[in-house]
Enzyme design. Structure first.
Site, PDB file in Angstrom:
ATOM      1  N   TYR A  62       0.843  -1.197   0.000  1.00  0.00           N
ATOM      2  CA  TYR A  62       0.000   0.000   0.000  1.00  0.00           C
ATOM      3  C   TYR A  62       0.881   1.250   0.000  1.00  0.00           C
ATOM      4  O   TYR A  62       1.592   1.535   0.965  1.00  0.00           O
ATOM      5  CB  TYR A  62      -0.916   0.036   1.220  1.00  0.00           C
ATOM      6  CG  TYR A  62      -1.977  -1.037   1.280  1.00  0.00           C
ATOM      7  CD1 TYR A  62      -2.218  -1.890   0.214  1.00  0.00           C
ATOM      8  CD2 TYR A  62      -2.758  -1.200   2.420  1.00  0.00           C
ATOM      9  CE1 TYR A  62      -3.196  -2.878   0.282  1.00  0.00           C
ATOM     10  CE2 TYR A  62      -3.732  -2.182   2.496  1.00  0.00           C
ATOM     11  CZ  TYR A  62      -3.948  -3.017   1.428  1.00  0.00           C
ATOM     12  OH  TYR A  62      -4.911  -3.994   1.504  1.00  0.00           O
ATOM     13  N   SER A  63       0.822   1.995  -1.093  1.00  0.00           N
ATOM     14  CA  SER A  63       1.624   3.210  -1.270  1.00  0.00           C
ATOM     15  C   SER A  63       3.108   2.951  -1.051  1.00  0.00           C
ATOM     16  O   SER A  63       3.832   3.801  -0.528  1.00  0.00           O
ATOM     17  CB  SER A  63       1.126   4.332  -0.337  1.00  0.00           C
ATOM     18  OG  SER A  63      -0.150   4.769  -0.725  1.00  0.00           O
TER      19      SER A  63
END
Length: 351
Positions: A62-63
């Site tokens: 995630y990111s």
């Protein structure tokens, strides 16, 4: 807040947990989800803790690790009040050692996650995907070592098929390794494939479902209607191809019933969709997400009340689809049903 056991483990988790996929906002996909920074995240976590939501889920992918960093900064000083859940296994780069769940990579990814989260242990560590290139025994032995080292407390998987999960559980039993307590799965009113094989497996083997995308990848927000264009602000414009596909007719059939029940109950469409999930067999926790305080408070309203049996039956009927082979004969043919009268533990009927 209601608390439930995570599968057959001793870990108690809230029925609603918070997904930190909106934290960080790096890259096209995650920027479309949200770009919450540490200060904003701390406020959202304050609201969660006030409501009894104590489990926070993220992943290294995630990111590009930013979600874990923001989450870690937001829970600093109150680590003992929260359950931290993260995942690893998907590619974090283009190199041969940047993906998968080999021993060397798992050891490194856990250490990296601990550093980004600012903690010395992870409450629930899950494999984000099945790695067909690494022997199951190697994966389980490594996770068992990490549990014994105190870096992980409970283990789980995400997005596994039935045979992936069952093979892993059998190997864990054979060698005395810690069994997977959780399976993080996609499950929603417009995506009930989980019920065909994985739910019966979870019932039989004591694996709790941690549900991701309970609103069908943003389709059950209450803003998508039959005969109307996709709202301008919908993240589906940018992310539809990344998520599970949904046939338009199924979506609109479900939304029509959700609208009817919203009028009857005074609850919102997302609240009803999440509440339906909370009563399904094997579901230990449903992950809710939010880009802002208003969305979070709205989603928190999914708990503390119950749909009526009639409302559940109508939602079941609207969202039903014919199961694929070899499951459909057990639903449709008397001879098959006599041999196995409840292949889903009657999960598909809402019982």
């Amino acid at each position: 807040m209601e608390y439930r056991r995570l599968g057959a483990s001793g870990l108690m988790v809230p029925a609603l947990s918070f997904g930190a996929g909106t934290f960080g906002g790096r890259g096209d996909l995650f920027k479309a989800w949200g770009s919450t920074d540490a200060a904003e995240a701390r406020r959202l976590i304050d609201i969660c803790l006030e409501a009894g939501v104590t489990m926070f889920d993220t992943a290294d992918v995630y990111s590009g690790g930013a979600s874990e960093e923001v989450l870690g900064a937001a829970v600093k000083g109150r680590r003992d009040q929260v359950i931290l859940s993260t995942k690893a296994g998907l590619p974090m780069g283009d190199g041969p050692a940047d993906a998968g769940t080999s021993r060397s990579r798992l050891v490194k990814t856990v250490d990296d996650a601990l550093r980004r989260l600012g903690t010395d242990y992870i409450d629930l560590f899950q494999l984000h995907a099945f790695d067909a290139g690494t022997p199951v025994h190697e994966v389980l032995a490594t996770l068992d070592d990490l549990v014994r080292a105190g870096k992980i407390r409970y283990t789980g998987v995400s997005n596994f098929s039935g045979w992936h999960l069952m093979k892993s559980l059998a190997d864990a039993d054979r060698h005395g390794y810690q069994r997977y307590a959780a399976h993080q799965v996609y499950y929603s009113l417009v995506g009930r494939d989980y019920e065909w094989e994985l739910m019966p497996l979870g019932l039989d083997q004591g694996v709790g479902a941690v549900v991701w995308s309970p609103l069908g990848w943003g389709r059950l927000t209450g803003r998508i209607r039959r005969g109307q264009p996709l709202p301008a602000g919908s993240r589906l414009h940018d992310t539809a191809d990344y998520g599970p596909p949904v046939e338009d007719e199924l979506l609109f059939r479900v939304v029509d019933v959700l609208d009817e029940i919203a009028e009857e109950t005074g609850k919102s469409v997302p609240q009803i969709a999440i509440n339906w999930l909370l009563r399904r067999p094997t579901v230990s926790s449903v992950i809710i997400g939010a880009r802002n305080e208003e969305q979070l408070r709205q989603n928190l309203g999914a708990i503390g009340w119950s749909l009526t049996p009639d409302q559940v039956a109508r939602l079941d009927a609207a969202s039903a689809r014919t199961a694929p082979y070899p499951y459909y004969p057990y639903e449709r043919q008397e001879g098959f049903a006599r041999l196995n009268p409840s292949p889903l533990g009657r999960a598909g009927s809402g019982a």
